[in-house]
Write a protein that holds these residues in place. Structure first.
Motif, PDB file in Angstrom:
ATOM      1  N   MET A 122       0.300  -5.462  -0.614  1.00 41.41           N
ATOM      2  CA  MET A 122       0.748  -6.429   0.384  1.00 41.41           C
ATOM      3  C   MET A 122       2.088  -6.008   0.987  1.00 41.41           C
ATOM      4  O   MET A 122       2.301  -6.095   2.198  1.00 41.41           O
ATOM      5  CB  MET A 122       0.881  -7.822  -0.229  1.00 41.41           C
ATOM      6  CG  MET A 122       1.404  -8.885   0.748  1.00 41.41           C
ATOM      7  SD  MET A 122       1.420 -10.561   0.062  1.00 41.41           S
ATOM      8  CE  MET A 122       2.804 -10.458  -1.108  1.00 41.41           C
ATOM      9  N   LEU A 123       2.998  -5.529   0.128  1.00 38.75           N
ATOM     10  CA  LEU A 123       4.295  -5.076   0.620  1.00 38.75           C
ATOM     11  C   LEU A 123       4.150  -3.810   1.454  1.00 38.75           C
ATOM     12  O   LEU A 123       4.830  -3.651   2.474  1.00 38.75           O
ATOM     13  CB  LEU A 123       5.262  -4.868  -0.542  1.00 38.75           C
ATOM     14  CG  LEU A 123       6.055  -6.113  -0.969  1.00 38.75           C
ATOM     15  CD1 LEU A 123       5.139  -7.189  -1.554  1.00 38.75           C
ATOM     16  CD2 LEU A 123       7.138  -5.768  -1.985  1.00 38.75           C
ATOM     17  N   GLU A 124       3.275  -2.912   1.024  1.00 39.53           N
ATOM     18  CA  GLU A 124       3.019  -1.701   1.802  1.00 39.53           C
ATOM     19  C   GLU A 124       2.450  -2.062   3.175  1.00 39.53           C
ATOM     20  O   GLU A 124       2.801  -1.461   4.188  1.00 39.53           O
ATOM     21  CB  GLU A 124       2.053  -0.789   1.055  1.00 39.53           C
ATOM     22  CG  GLU A 124       2.640  -0.142  -0.186  1.00 39.53           C
ATOM     23  CD  GLU A 124       1.621   0.689  -0.949  1.00 39.53           C
ATOM     24  OE1 GLU A 124       2.012   1.712  -1.543  1.00 39.53           O
ATOM     25  OE2 GLU A 124       0.427   0.302  -0.965  1.00 39.53           O
ATOM     26  N   TRP A 125       1.555  -3.036   3.196  1.00 38.54           N
ATOM     27  CA  TRP A 125       0.933  -3.482   4.448  1.00 38.54           C
ATOM     28  C   TRP A 125       1.983  -4.072   5.388  1.00 38.54           C
ATOM     29  O   TRP A 125       1.998  -3.777   6.582  1.00 38.54           O
ATOM     30  CB  TRP A 125      -0.148  -4.508   4.128  1.00 38.54           C
ATOM     31  CG  TRP A 125      -0.892  -5.081   5.294  1.00 38.54           C
ATOM     32  CD1 TRP A 125      -0.958  -6.388   5.657  1.00 38.54           C
ATOM     33  CD2 TRP A 125      -1.707  -4.369   6.236  1.00 38.54           C
ATOM     34  NE1 TRP A 125      -1.748  -6.552   6.769  1.00 38.54           N
ATOM     35  CE2 TRP A 125      -2.227  -5.323   7.147  1.00 38.54           C
ATOM     36  CE3 TRP A 125      -2.043  -3.034   6.407  1.00 38.54           C
ATOM     37  CZ2 TRP A 125      -3.055  -4.982   8.206  1.00 38.54           C
ATOM     38  CZ3 TRP A 125      -2.881  -2.683   7.472  1.00 38.54           C
ATOM     39  CH2 TRP A 125      -3.380  -3.649   8.350  1.00 38.54           C
ATOM     40  N   ALA A 126       2.875  -4.888   4.852  1.00 41.91           N
ATOM     41  CA  ALA A 126       3.917  -5.492   5.674  1.00 41.91           C
ATOM     42  C   ALA A 126       4.856  -4.429   6.244  1.00 41.91           C
ATOM     43  O   ALA A 126       5.231  -4.475   7.418  1.00 41.91           O
ATOM     44  CB  ALA A 126       4.713  -6.514   4.866  1.00 41.91           C
ATOM     45  N   LYS A 127       5.229  -3.471   5.420  1.00 42.95           N
ATOM     46  CA  LYS A 127       6.161  -2.431   5.863  1.00 42.95           C
ATOM     47  C   LYS A 127       5.500  -1.400   6.759  1.00 42.95           C
ATOM     48  O   LYS A 127       6.182  -0.644   7.455  1.00 42.95           O
ATOM     49  CB  LYS A 127       6.761  -1.731   4.642  1.00 42.95           C
ATOM     50  CG  LYS A 127       7.778  -2.570   3.889  1.00 42.95           C
ATOM     51  CD  LYS A 127       9.071  -2.767   4.670  1.00 42.95           C
ATOM     52  CE  LYS A 127       9.885  -1.480   4.697  1.00 42.95           C
ATOM     53  NZ  LYS A 127      11.196  -1.675   5.363  1.00 42.95           N
TER      54      LYS A 127
END
Length: 334
Positions: free
Chosen positions: A268-273
């Motif tokens: 999820m964090l990778e997707w946001a960044k």
């Protein structure tokens, strides 16, 4: 001297000290439970960059999407996930209707209070427990069961209601983001129907902004009335690589900020960044054994291993709970 001149003079005379006083009054701190560390500054700097008029990084309000994990990010998750505690209590409540459970695992161990033994069967055991306690009823009936449980169920260590075991700094962060035009979503591995019961009251996040794991539903007519029955089948698991999928299915926008605490939040964090423009990713690192719990790489609950390495390698913001938070829970003085 005419009337207009007198009024103008009075206005000029009285306005000056008022403006001066306002200019000297500092704005209220929107994050009072956060210490003035680099973590807090990173949050404020990001918000100002994407919301301040005239900023080259300004993001229009419709695209200010922030996603938050729940367990271990918005509320505590030790010594067991709170929804697991709900399921275990439901097994005890339903036991009189299932005398066969006394000799059938994982229920037999649960009824003896042996949680470790009940979970020794791994995912298969967990699936049995969840399907037995989360299906065979309408969505309305399940909603009421959760409401009744969460109104009285208490944490085994603190003796507080589970809804009191929320992180005060994160409540402030949710409010701060919404005050700056963000729409905040919960994206959690927990059950979507379970979280929707309390998310609005506890976090200010309405049901339609909750994304979670779900079981299959079936439309039926019961005594001529339409109902949705909860089936003993998994439909979607909103964890790890499933989180970006859930975000796309339920939200339809690429978040510009994401907040988590474990390896289950990594994607999820990778997707946001991974989107364009200014992006923000934050990991809550549980480092406070005195006020909460200290755990990361070797914990069976909320394991933070690969995501911690990624945060350090990618320059994501990492909350050191012990040093970054003045206060952990709404209750108490620290």
């Amino acid at each position: 001297m005419n009337r207009r001149t007198v009024l103008s003079a009075l206005a000029a005379f009285t306005a000056f000290p008022v403006v001066s006083a306002l200019a000297q009054t500092p704005a209220a701190d929107p994050l009072p439970s956060w210490n003035d560390t680099a973590t807090k500054k990173a949050i404020v700097t990001f918000v100002e960059r994407v919301t301040k008029p005239g900023s080259p990084d300004l993001v229009r309000a419709a695209e200010r999407i922030a996603t938050f994990d729940n367990d271990g990010t918005l509320w505590a998750e030790q010594p067991i996930y709170f929804q697991a505690a709900f399921a275990f209590d439901r097994v005890k409540a339903l036991a009189p209707l299932h005398p066969e459970w006394k000799d059938k695992e994982p229920f037999a161990s649960l009824l003896k209070g042996d949680i470790k033994g009940a979970l020794a069967g791994g995912e298969a055991a967990i699936f049995q427990i969840v399907t037995a306690t989360h299906s065979g009823m309408t969505t309305v009936e399940f909603d009421q069961i959760v409401r009744d449980w969460i109104a009285t169920a208490k944490h085994p260590v603190t003796g507080r209601l589970y809804t009191e075991m929320v992180y005060q700094p994160m409540l402030e962060l949710l409010a701060y983001l919404r005050g700056n035009g963000f729409k905040t979503f919960i994206v959690s591995g927990g059950g979507i129907d379970f979280m929707r019961v309390f998310a609005d009251r506890v976090y200010g996040v309405p049901p339609e902004q909750v994304v979670g794991s779900s079981g299959k539903l079936n439309f039926e007519l019961r005594d001529g009335k339409p109902v949705l029955m909860k089936l003993p089948e998994l439909d979607f698991i909103d964890d790890k690589a499933g989180k970006p999928v859930g975000i796309q299915m339920h939200i339809g926008h690429h978040p510009i900020a994401a907040f988590g605490n474990s390896d289950g939040d990594l994607q999820m964090l990778e997707w946001a960044k991974g989107g364009g423009g200014v992006r923000f990713a934050l990991i809550v690192h549980h480092t406070d054994a005195e006020r909460e719990w200290a755990y990361d790489r070797h914990s069976s609950i909320g394991r933070l291993d690969k995501a911690l390495d990624a945060a350090q390698a990618m320059g994501w913001t990492v909350v050191d709970m012990k040093n970054d938070w003045k206060k952990v829970f709404p209750f108490g003085s620290k």
